[in-house]
Design a protein around this motif. Sequence first.
Motif, PDB file in Angstrom:
ATOM      1  N   LEU A 284      58.505  44.650  16.329  1.00  0.00           N
ATOM      2  CA  LEU A 284      57.678  43.722  17.093  1.00  0.00           C
ATOM      3  C   LEU A 284      56.324  44.324  17.434  1.00  0.00           C
ATOM      4  CD1 LEU A 284      60.384  42.229  19.486  1.00  0.00           C
ATOM      5  CD2 LEU A 284      59.215  41.047  17.619  1.00  0.00           C
ATOM      6  N   LEU A 285      56.309  45.612  17.815  1.00  0.00           N
ATOM      7  CA  LEU A 285      55.041  46.258  18.155  1.00  0.00           C
ATOM      8  C   LEU A 285      54.132  46.380  16.943  1.00  0.00           C
ATOM      9  CD1 LEU A 285      56.173  49.088  20.617  1.00  0.00           C
ATOM     10  CD2 LEU A 285      55.045  46.915  21.164  1.00  0.00           C
ATOM     11  N   LEU A 286      54.725  46.558  15.774  1.00  0.00           N
ATOM     12  CA  LEU A 286      53.933  46.645  14.549  1.00  0.00           C
ATOM     13  C   LEU A 286      53.217  45.327  14.277  1.00  0.00           C
ATOM     14  CD1 LEU A 286      53.151  48.368  12.091  1.00  0.00           C
ATOM     15  CD2 LEU A 286      55.168  47.467  10.927  1.00  0.00           C
ATOM     16  N   GLU A 287      53.813  44.212  14.693  1.00  0.00           N
ATOM     17  CA  GLU A 287      53.204  42.901  14.499  1.00  0.00           C
ATOM     18  C   GLU A 287      52.227  42.555  15.618  1.00  0.00           C
ATOM     19  OE1 GLU A 287      56.792  40.714  14.389  1.00  0.00           O
ATOM     20  OE2 GLU A 287      57.033  40.857  12.206  1.00  0.00           O
ATOM     21  N   LEU A 288      52.300  43.323  16.733  1.00  0.00           N
ATOM     22  CA  LEU A 288      51.402  43.079  17.860  1.00  0.00           C
ATOM     23  C   LEU A 288      50.225  44.041  17.904  1.00  0.00           C
ATOM     24  CD1 LEU A 288      54.065  42.437  20.655  1.00  0.00           C
ATOM     25  CD2 LEU A 288      52.493  40.734  19.691  1.00  0.00           C
ATOM     26  N   LEU A 289      50.430  45.256  17.348  1.00  0.00           N
ATOM     27  CA  LEU A 289      49.399  46.285  17.386  1.00  0.00           C
ATOM     28  C   LEU A 289      49.108  46.791  15.978  1.00  0.00           C
ATOM     29  CD1 LEU A 289      50.465  48.515  20.414  1.00  0.00           C
ATOM     30  CD2 LEU A 289      48.398  47.140  20.257  1.00  0.00           C
ATOM     31  N   PRO A 290      47.856  47.020  15.640  1.00  0.00           N
ATOM     32  CA  PRO A 290      47.560  47.623  14.339  1.00  0.00           C
ATOM     33  C   PRO A 290      48.129  49.045  14.258  1.00  0.00           C
ATOM     34  CG  PRO A 290      45.591  46.625  15.305  1.00  0.00           C
ATOM     35  CD  PRO A 290      46.639  46.633  16.372  1.00  0.00           C
ATOM     36  N   GLY A 291      48.945  49.293  13.271  1.00  0.00           N
ATOM     37  CA  GLY A 291      49.550  50.616  13.128  1.00  0.00           C
ATOM     38  C   GLY A 291      50.833  50.793  13.902  1.00  0.00           C
ATOM     39  N   GLY A 292      51.145  49.887  14.831  1.00  0.00           N
ATOM     40  CA  GLY A 292      52.392  49.973  15.581  1.00  0.00           C
ATOM     41  C   GLY A 292      52.422  51.135  16.552  1.00  0.00           C
ATOM     42  N   ALA A 293      53.627  51.594  16.896  1.00  0.00           N
ATOM     43  CA  ALA A 293      53.820  52.688  17.853  1.00  0.00           C
ATOM     44  C   ALA A 293      54.304  53.931  17.124  1.00  0.00           C
ATOM     45  CB  ALA A 293      54.830  52.269  18.922  1.00  0.00           C
ATOM     46  N   LYS A 294      54.314  55.045  17.831  1.00  0.00           N
ATOM     47  CA  LYS A 294      54.765  56.301  17.231  1.00  0.00           C
ATOM     48  C   LYS A 294      56.272  56.245  16.964  1.00  0.00           C
ATOM     49  CE  LYS A 294      55.673  58.799  21.545  1.00  0.00           C
ATOM     50  NZ  LYS A 294      55.410  60.028  22.306  1.00  0.00           N
TER      51      LYS A 294
END
Length: 280
Positions: A112-122
């Motif tokens: 979900l974070l990958l679809e909300l943020l460019p590059g996603g999370a660590k």
Amino acid sequence: MLALGRRHPERIWAVEGCNGIGRHVAQRLVADGETVVDVLPKLSARARVFATGHGRETDPVDAHSVAVVALRAKGLRQVVADDATVVLRLLVDRRDELGQARTDLVNRIHKLLLELLPGGAKTFLSADQARALLATIRPHDLVGRTRRRLASELIGELIQIDKKIKTAKQELTDLVNDSGSSLLELNGIGPSGAARLLGDIGDIRRFTSRGHFASWNGTAPLDASSGDQQRHRLSRAGNRRINRVLHIMAIVQLRHDNQVAPTTAAALPRARPQWKPSGR
């Protein structure tokens, strides 16, 4: 069944697979004060092959094969009532399930974070880090808001899973310490690994030698020699859960050089016999 068996004053019950499908029957008989021996399925299968009937499996043939093994085989394990090792095994299974559930949650949060943020999370993401990262996201479209809401719900579930894992870890630590084992003093062994060793191994006296123990956990190499060529290959048999614990311990000790630590068998409770298999 008990009434029929108690017609014979000197009796021993033979049950096939007392650690598997025959466990409930065996434990019920032991609870009623009966003597029960565990017949391994591979032994009864061998007896069935040499019997008449072309090795076909029927209830009478299976019962006869188990009885033949119990009468002729030596060293069959006598079944005892469930003890603290069963509690350890149940709790460490639960701890493994929580770990798998946490991995699944983190993967879903990452998606979900990958679809909300460019590059996603660590890669290694904690609940607090995920929550702080999610607080910086303010989507304006319906799809984005839905993804953010779902991610927030998953983070809440992750927090609850982390609390359960922490509680389970402390409970396993207390039980291992109460058992009198010094496994936690070994480099590379945590509460889950120590509980897995104690729970799955049970009474170490059932292994006649270090070679028997190594064969049971799959750390003993298999002979693959041919003619003058002497070679061995890795065993894929044995208890893979114990094999995994020993493998992790060996890798940790290789990565972090330390002084010679006590062996795995020496770290088992003091009531165990004195042979010392390798801590690899």
